[in-house]
Write a protein that holds these residues in place. Structure first.
Motif, PDB file in Angstrom:
ATOM      1  N   ASP A 218      48.295  41.969  40.814  1.00 59.05           N
ATOM      2  CA  ASP A 218      47.976  42.130  42.230  1.00 59.05           C
ATOM      3  C   ASP A 218      48.537  43.462  42.716  1.00 59.05           C
ATOM      4  O   ASP A 218      49.096  44.249  41.934  1.00 59.05           O
ATOM      5  N   GLN A 237      34.203  43.927  41.668  1.00 58.16           N
ATOM      6  CA  GLN A 237      33.824  42.788  40.822  1.00 58.16           C
ATOM      7  C   GLN A 237      34.639  41.550  41.182  1.00 58.16           C
ATOM      8  O   GLN A 237      35.846  41.619  41.383  1.00 58.16           O
ATOM      9  N   ARG A 238      33.966  40.405  41.231  1.00 56.75           N
ATOM     10  CA  ARG A 238      34.637  39.135  41.518  1.00 56.75           C
ATOM     11  C   ARG A 238      34.544  38.181  40.330  1.00 56.75           C
ATOM     12  O   ARG A 238      35.519  37.524  39.973  1.00 56.75           O
ATOM     13  N   LYS A 239      33.354  38.102  39.733  1.00 62.55           N
ATOM     14  CA  LYS A 239      33.151  37.150  38.646  1.00 62.55           C
ATOM     15  C   LYS A 239      33.799  37.644  37.352  1.00 62.55           C
ATOM     16  O   LYS A 239      33.949  38.839  37.128  1.00 62.55           O
ATOM     17  N   HIS A 247      42.313  31.931  47.040  1.00 61.13           N
ATOM     18  CA  HIS A 247      41.294  32.698  47.769  1.00 61.13           C
ATOM     19  C   HIS A 247      40.594  33.630  46.776  1.00 61.13           C
ATOM     20  O   HIS A 247      41.160  33.959  45.714  1.00 61.13           O
ATOM     21  N   PRO A 248      39.380  34.065  47.074  1.00 64.97           N
ATOM     22  CA  PRO A 248      38.649  34.938  46.141  1.00 64.97           C
ATOM     23  C   PRO A 248      39.401  36.241  45.867  1.00 64.97           C
ATOM     24  O   PRO A 248      39.990  36.838  46.772  1.00 64.97           O
ATOM     25  N   LEU A 249      39.357  36.669  44.623  1.00 63.33           N
ATOM     26  CA  LEU A 249      39.967  37.926  44.211  1.00 63.33           C
ATOM     27  C   LEU A 249      38.890  38.887  43.715  1.00 63.33           C
ATOM     28  O   LEU A 249      37.914  38.475  43.080  1.00 63.33           O
ATOM     29  N   TYR A 250      39.114  40.163  43.987  1.00 59.00           N
ATOM     30  CA  TYR A 250      38.168  41.201  43.601  1.00 59.00           C
ATOM     31  C   TYR A 250      38.923  42.326  42.898  1.00 59.00           C
ATOM     32  O   TYR A 250      40.103  42.570  43.165  1.00 59.00           O
ATOM     33  N   THR A 252      40.093  45.819  42.699  1.00 61.91           N
ATOM     34  CA  THR A 252      40.290  46.865  43.708  1.00 61.91           C
ATOM     35  C   THR A 252      40.598  48.225  43.096  1.00 61.91           C
ATOM     36  O   THR A 252      40.418  49.259  43.745  1.00 61.91           O
ATOM     37  N   VAL A 263      43.798  43.636  41.272  1.00 64.72           N
ATOM     38  CA  VAL A 263      42.930  42.797  42.086  1.00 64.72           C
ATOM     39  C   VAL A 263      43.565  42.535  43.446  1.00 64.72           C
ATOM     40  O   VAL A 263      44.772  42.695  43.629  1.00 64.72           O
ATOM     41  N   GLY A 265      42.433  40.778  47.765  1.00 65.17           N
ATOM     42  CA  GLY A 265      41.488  40.065  48.613  1.00 65.17           C
ATOM     43  C   GLY A 265      40.305  40.935  49.005  1.00 65.17           C
ATOM     44  O   GLY A 265      40.239  42.122  48.671  1.00 65.17           O
ATOM     45  N   ALA A 266      39.386  40.337  49.741  1.00 62.48           N
ATOM     46  CA  ALA A 266      38.153  41.022  50.111  1.00 62.48           C
ATOM     47  C   ALA A 266      38.414  42.299  50.891  1.00 62.48           C
ATOM     48  O   ALA A 266      37.718  43.308  50.711  1.00 62.48           O
TER      49      ALA A 266
END
Length: 352
Positions: A218, A237-239, A247-250, A252, A263, A265-266
């Motif tokens: 993170d 990318q998220r998947k 919570h969703p991670l992307y 970064t 990674v 948050g949005a």
């Protein structure tokens, strides 16, 4: 002539306009030419055959020119190198810049040709001041001016883009009128030298060292999981992260020096500023003063108002009027004034 409908209609229109036309297909890569008999990419044998058939219908000479060596050096090697650096390259822009509008133009001049013409959806106009202006194509859905920002006054003077005032539907209708066998040929959206458009398998084959597992962390450096290699991830990318989180991670950022995927948050995917280099301007040699312009950070993205501030080392500091999602190092940022392309560069560093 790639064997597609756009370049085929380009040749037909120029014949009608009174030009002496020669059809040229560039041999770029051996990667996918024989691997799949149904391959319709610009490098495939079937596309070369299509270009030859169109030339026969139009009654023009057709030649195949070998650009495999410069294509390997300027496009394929660059593609692989950028992914290993944790960046996301745009091989089509590199091909346009170094192969089509540099290599092909120089070779064509040696053959006595005054111009090269392509099926890009963009326009070139010469103003009363003698300067050439690269403008957007009339078909906003097909406009390809973004991938041509590298063109200079020297090259614009020797390029013809006859499709700029037409829509794709109009071009297909013209192909029917000219009785061209590719009138309804499907478009290829794939990277021409990557079989089946599977870039991850391609990277594993060509650069096995890119398969170097490391940590997913993170923003504070806390380890959340493991990755297979930073080359296989991209900003936003998220998947495929394989991390269980509340919570969703992307993705970064990609840290090549530490072999880490970062990674968050949005909100962390959005950037307010960036630094770009490897600059090119279509109407002048350099930008010396700050200016306002519209900008695209990726083909297909909408334009956003920006302030551009040139830096001493030849880079640009770009400030967005509103934060932009997934601005990605390695991709190009292109600047516009109304429908005129001012120039652009390659994104080096993104600032949240």
């Amino acid at each position: 002539m790639s064997g597609g409908v756009d370049s085929s209609v380009t040749a037909a229109l120029l014949l009608d306009a009174g030009y002496d036309v020669i059809g040229v297909t560039m041999r770029l890569s051996e990667e996918s030419r024989d691997a799949d008999p149904n391959d319709r990419s610009c490098c495939s044998l079937s596309s070369v055959d299509d270009a030859r058939r169109v030339s026969d219908v139009l009654g023009i000479p057709h030649y195949v020119m070998d650009f495999t060596a410069p294509f390997q050096n300027s496009v394929v090697d660059y593609f692989l190198y950028e992914y290993q650096r944790g960046r996301t390259p745009n091989p089509c822009i590199a091909c346009n810049r170094y192969i089509k509008f540099e290599g092909l133009l120089n070779k064509s001049k040696n053959l006595g040709a005054s111009y090269i013409a392509t099926g890009h959806y963009a326009c070139i106009q010469r103003g009363a001041d003698g300067l050439y202006r690269l403008r957007k194509g009339a078909d906003t859905d097909k406009d390809q001016s973004y991938v041509l920002y590298h063109l200079t006054q020297r090259t614009l003077a020797h390029i013809l883009l006859p499709l700029g005032k037409f829509s794709k539907e109009e071009v297909r209708r013209k192909a029917e009128t000219y009785h061209l066998p590719v009138a309804h040929k499907a478009e290829s959206q794939e990277i021409c030298f990557v079989p089946h458009d599977d870039y991850k398998t391609y990277l594993r084959k060509k650069r096995p060292e890119s398969y170097a597992p490391g940590d997913i962390v993170d923003g504070m450096g806390n380890v959340l999981g493991r990755h297979d290699g930073i080359s296989f991830y991209t900003i936003g990318q998220r998947k495929g992260l394989g991390i269980a989180a509340p919570h969703p991670l992307y993705v970064t950022a990609l840290d090549a020096s530490q072999n880490r995927v970062i990674v968050g948050g949005a909100d962390a995917v959005y950037a307010s500023e960036l630094v770009a280099s490897d600059l090119n301007w279509t109407m002048w040699d350099n930008l010396s003063e700050p200016m306002e312009a519209q900008a695209k950070i990726r083909y297909g993205k909408r334009e956003i108002r920006t302030r551009i501030i040139p830096q001493r080392e030849g880079s640009l500091y770009v400030c967005f009027a509103e934060p932009q999602r997934a601005a990605t190092p390695g991709q190009s940022i292109v600047f516009y004034k109304d429908d005129i392309v001012l120039g652009g560069g390659v994104i080096d560093r993104v600032i949240s």
